[in-house]
Structure formats: structure tokens, C-alpha cells
Design a protein around this motif. Structure first.
Motif, PDB file in Angstrom:
ATOM      1  N   ARG A  28      75.910  -1.810 -37.315  1.00  0.00           N
ATOM      2  CA  ARG A  28      76.156  -1.413 -35.926  1.00  0.00           C
ATOM      3  C   ARG A  28      77.069  -0.191 -35.866  1.00  0.00           C
ATOM      4  O   ARG A  28      76.805   0.769 -35.149  1.00  0.00           O
ATOM      5  N   ARG A  61      68.144   0.847 -30.986  1.00  0.00           N
ATOM      6  CA  ARG A  61      69.522   0.643 -31.427  1.00  0.00           C
ATOM      7  C   ARG A  61      69.709  -0.788 -31.932  1.00  0.00           C
ATOM      8  O   ARG A  61      70.323  -1.013 -32.983  1.00  0.00           O
ATOM      9  N   ALA A  62      69.152  -1.760 -31.219  1.00  0.00           N
ATOM     10  CA  ALA A  62      69.279  -3.163 -31.634  1.00  0.00           C
ATOM     11  C   ALA A  62      68.560  -3.407 -32.962  1.00  0.00           C
ATOM     12  O   ALA A  62      69.091  -4.105 -33.839  1.00  0.00           O
ATOM     13  N   ALA A  63      67.367  -2.853 -33.124  1.00  0.00           N
ATOM     14  CA  ALA A  63      66.622  -3.045 -34.374  1.00  0.00           C
ATOM     15  C   ALA A  63      67.342  -2.381 -35.545  1.00  0.00           C
ATOM     16  O   ALA A  63      67.454  -2.979 -36.627  1.00  0.00           O
ATOM     17  N   ALA A  65      70.608  -1.669 -35.722  1.00  0.00           N
ATOM     18  CA  ALA A  65      71.871  -2.366 -35.946  1.00  0.00           C
ATOM     19  C   ALA A  65      71.666  -3.754 -36.554  1.00  0.00           C
ATOM     20  O   ALA A  65      72.557  -4.275 -37.222  1.00  0.00           O
ATOM     21  N   GLY A  66      70.493  -4.340 -36.359  1.00  0.00           N
ATOM     22  CA  GLY A  66      70.200  -5.651 -36.907  1.00  0.00           C
ATOM     23  C   GLY A  66      69.419  -5.628 -38.202  1.00  0.00           C
ATOM     24  O   GLY A  66      68.973  -6.676 -38.675  1.00  0.00           O
ATOM     25  N   HIS A  67      69.227  -4.439 -38.780  1.00  0.00           N
ATOM     26  CA  HIS A  67      68.405  -4.307 -39.994  1.00  0.00           C
ATOM     27  C   HIS A  67      67.051  -4.976 -39.799  1.00  0.00           C
ATOM     28  O   HIS A  67      66.500  -5.579 -40.715  1.00  0.00           O
ATOM     29  N   ASP A  68      66.521  -4.880 -38.601  1.00  0.00           N
ATOM     30  CA  ASP A  68      65.289  -5.583 -38.231  1.00  0.00           C
ATOM     31  C   ASP A  68      64.078  -4.677 -38.480  1.00  0.00           C
ATOM     32  O   ASP A  68      63.530  -4.068 -37.573  1.00  0.00           O
TER      33      ASP A  68
END
Length: 120
Positions: A28, A61-63, A65-68
Motif C-alpha cells: 500500500r 489501487r486496491a488490486a 495494494a493487495g497484490h491481487d
């Protein structure tokens, strides 16, 4: 989606071993730092330029930051860029040869043709 910006993040982080480790340990923080400090510099923008194409969308950003990486693939990030970066970060966590690559394939196995468009 700003596929170009996501792909540029993946590419630039993957080319710097210190950034690979930083992203592994503090995803993040690395995403926020890169978006705020590096995106405009790397893309040769003038100081003070604040265009929306210099910002990640919330899902991106969420993907990141989540290593998704399945979400990144679904959003259209280039699969070669996600694979090479995530190998650099996570291959060491697997005991078997090609362990992470097998996990990557397993987690993306629910996708069928046609794959998401990753053209930028």
C-alpha cells in the motif's frame, strides 16, 4: 481504467530490486508513494500537472495494494508484467520448482477466452 499507468507501475517496480522488496513488504505504501511521487516524473509530465490519467482508479489501487494479480488481470493489466513482477516477489516462498507460476496459473484458471483486453 488507466491500463498504461498500471502497466508502467508494474514495469518500473519490476526493474528495480529495491522497489521489488519495498512493494513486497509495504504494498500500500509503495503504491501510494509511486502514484504521488513517481508517476508524473516517469511519464515526463511538467511539475504541478494534475491530470486524472496520473492517478489510479480505486479498483486499480486496491488490486495493486493487495497484490491481487487475478484482479489486475481482470482489469486488463498485461499478464507478462504481472507474472514477472510477482515471480520476483513470491517465487522464493515456494519449495517446488515453478511453484509460484503454478499458483499463478491456478488462480487465473477461471478465465476463459476471450481474455480481458490488455492493450494500452
Amino acid at each position: 481504467m488507466s491500463k498504461y499507468l498500471v502497466n508502467k507501475f508494474l514495469y518500473t517496480v519490476d526493474r528495480d530490486p529495491d522497489l521489488v522488496e519495498r512493494y513486497r513488504e509495504d504494498p500500500r505504501g509503495t503504491v501510494e508513494w509511486w502514484e504521488d511521487q513517481e508517476a508524473g516524473r516517469i511519464l515526463n509530465c511538467h511539475n504541478g500537472e494534475a491530470s486524472t490519467w496520473l492517478r489510479f482508479e480505486d479498483a486499480e489501487r486496491a488490486a495493486l495494494a493487495g497484490h491481487d494479480y487475478p484482479a489486475l488481470f481482470e482489469l486488463g493489466a498485461h499478464p507478462f508484467l504481472t507474472l514477472t513482477l510477482f515471480i520476483a516477489m513470491f517465487e522464493r516462498d515456494y519449495d517446488e520448482p515453478l511453484g509460484f507460476q503454478k499458483e499463478y496459473a491456478r488462480r487465473l484458471s477461471h478465465f476463459s477466452l476471450p481474455y480481458p483486453d490488455y492493450a494500452t
